[in-house]
Design an enzyme around this catalytic site. Structure first.
Site, PDB file in Angstrom:
ATOM      1  N   SER A 261      57.585  50.789  43.528  1.00 42.70           N
ATOM      2  CA  SER A 261      57.490  49.429  44.063  1.00 42.70           C
ATOM      3  C   SER A 261      58.759  48.646  43.785  1.00 42.70           C
ATOM      4  O   SER A 261      59.432  48.866  42.768  1.00 42.70           O
ATOM      5  CB  SER A 261      56.306  48.706  43.418  1.00 42.70           C
ATOM      6  OG  SER A 261      56.338  47.320  43.688  1.00 42.70           O
TER       7      SER A 261
ATOM      8  N   TYR B  34      51.655  45.660  36.502  1.00 40.90           N
ATOM      9  CA  TYR B  34      51.753  46.479  37.719  1.00 40.90           C
ATOM     10  C   TYR B  34      53.150  47.073  37.837  1.00 40.90           C
ATOM     11  O   TYR B  34      53.313  48.278  38.048  1.00 40.90           O
ATOM     12  CB  TYR B  34      51.441  45.625  38.953  1.00 40.90           C
ATOM     13  CG  TYR B  34      51.773  46.319  40.255  1.00 40.90           C
ATOM     14  CD1 TYR B  34      51.043  47.425  40.674  1.00 40.90           C
ATOM     15  CD2 TYR B  34      52.822  45.873  41.064  1.00 40.90           C
ATOM     16  CE1 TYR B  34      51.349  48.073  41.867  1.00 40.90           C
ATOM     17  CE2 TYR B  34      53.135  46.514  42.253  1.00 40.90           C
ATOM     18  CZ  TYR B  34      52.399  47.603  42.656  1.00 40.90           C
ATOM     19  OH  TYR B  34      52.706  48.252  43.823  1.00 40.90           O
TER      20      TYR B  34
END
Length: 335
Positions: free
Chosen positions: A127, A152
């Protein structure tokens, strides 16, 4: 080829599986169809795949070690695209344990499955969030990513490190793709393009964080899928020029690669909202709010290495992509 794709009820996973089936591959699709967001949307995505003669649906949680070992042993995939994960920056502030289970334990099970079943190439989702506190633009795979701003992001950085260790120890070719903001038809309800479109059409106010000054590298789903397929087809190789004295973070002496996959064209949130307003024919009611914990001010991808290595070239302007999304949304939800 026989390809295992995790996250096939998800936005990118469903579109990727559809594309692979179209070109003649056999796809084993794994997803637990959890309720992080609207299950009916996930089921609708899957319905486009179920019934295809080369698609096998497996409803299973990647964090279930025994189940994943059985799936690998039974189906013996040649290549794997691992997209299943607990997504979302803000949700990681509320439920951090979900990220450990799915993104760390689940990824470990994928690595073990690949290791023990002679998988020829693992492509996995990282990501743009890994860039964290980095403010140098555009984000480059050569940059330091040791300062994540959310759990995350930390879990995605951990995936990259775990993949490298397996590439080094077992010669497993692994490629990590740092996705930037992906949007388009069948998109995720927890992301800004979907939320804004839904509320603007309903005449409801939208929350605009950082007063609309965020910039995001919005990337259309078809461009993303094209990049994933091209990456999957080019198996990661060792970099013979890699030096421990001047280490390249994106390559290795092991068969390991990290790429950014984005549009290389960031758009300010306020401009993005204007594009939605134009397509919907409605004016947004805006709640202008400060920046949220875990958010980053801007994302902007340097995609040179992916372009050079696999010929990746995003071609969809945000105006065209959002027009397609708004039209899909209206048809799907009968608005």
């Amino acid at each position: 080829m026989k390809i295992l794709v995790t996250g096939t009820a998800g936005f990118i996973g469903a579109q990727l599986a559809y594309r692979l089936l179209e070109r003649g591959d056999e796809v084993i699709g794994v997803d637990n169809v959890n309720d992080y967001y609207d299950v009916s949307l996930k089921e609708a995505r899957l319905q486009r795949l179920i019934g295809h003669p080369r698609f096998t649906e497996v409803r299973q949680d990647v964090a279930d070690r025994a189940a994943m070992a059985n799936i690998f042993a039974k189906h013996r995939p040649e290549r794997v695209v691992h997209l299943a994960a607990q997504a979302g920056v803000r949700y990681s502030l509320e439920n951090p344990n979900a990220y450990v289970e799915s993104n760390l334990v689940g990824f470990m099970n994928i690595l073990e499955g690949c290791r023990h079943n002679a998988v020829k190439h693992l492509v996995f989702a990282s990501s743009s969030s890994v860039y964290g506190a980095n403010e140098a633009m555009p984000f480059s795979v050569e940059d330091n990513v040791d300062h994540p701003l959310s759990l995350y992001a930390a879990s995605k950085k951990a995936n990259e490190l775990m993949a490298h260790s397996y590439s080094h120890l077992y010669g497993l070719p692994t490629t990590g793709l740092r996705f930037f903001t992906v949007y388009g038809p069948w998109g995720r309800p927890d992301m800004a393009p979907f939320i804004f479109t839904k509320k603007i059409l309903a005449g409801e106010p939208i929350d605009v964080f950082n007063h609309g000054h965020h910039k995001r590298d919005f990337t259309y789903i078809d461009d993303i899928v094209e990049g994933v397929v091209r990456t999957l087809d080019q198996v990661a190789l060792p970099n013979s020029d890699w030096s421990a004295q001047a280490p390249d973070p994106a390559t290795s002496k092991a068969p390991y690669r990290i790429y950014n996959i984005g549009s290389n064209n960031p758009v300010e949130l306020s401009r993005f909202i204007e594009i939605i307003e134009k397509r919907t024919g409605k004016k947004a009611q805006k709640n202008l709010l400060p920046m949220q914990p875990g958010d980053v001010l801007a994302t902007y991808a340097n995609i040179d290495s992916l372009s050079n290595d696999v010929g990746y070239k995003p071609e969809t302007p945000v105006e065209e992509g959002m027009a397609n999304f708004v039209d899909w949304y209206r048809e799907f939800y009968q608005v």
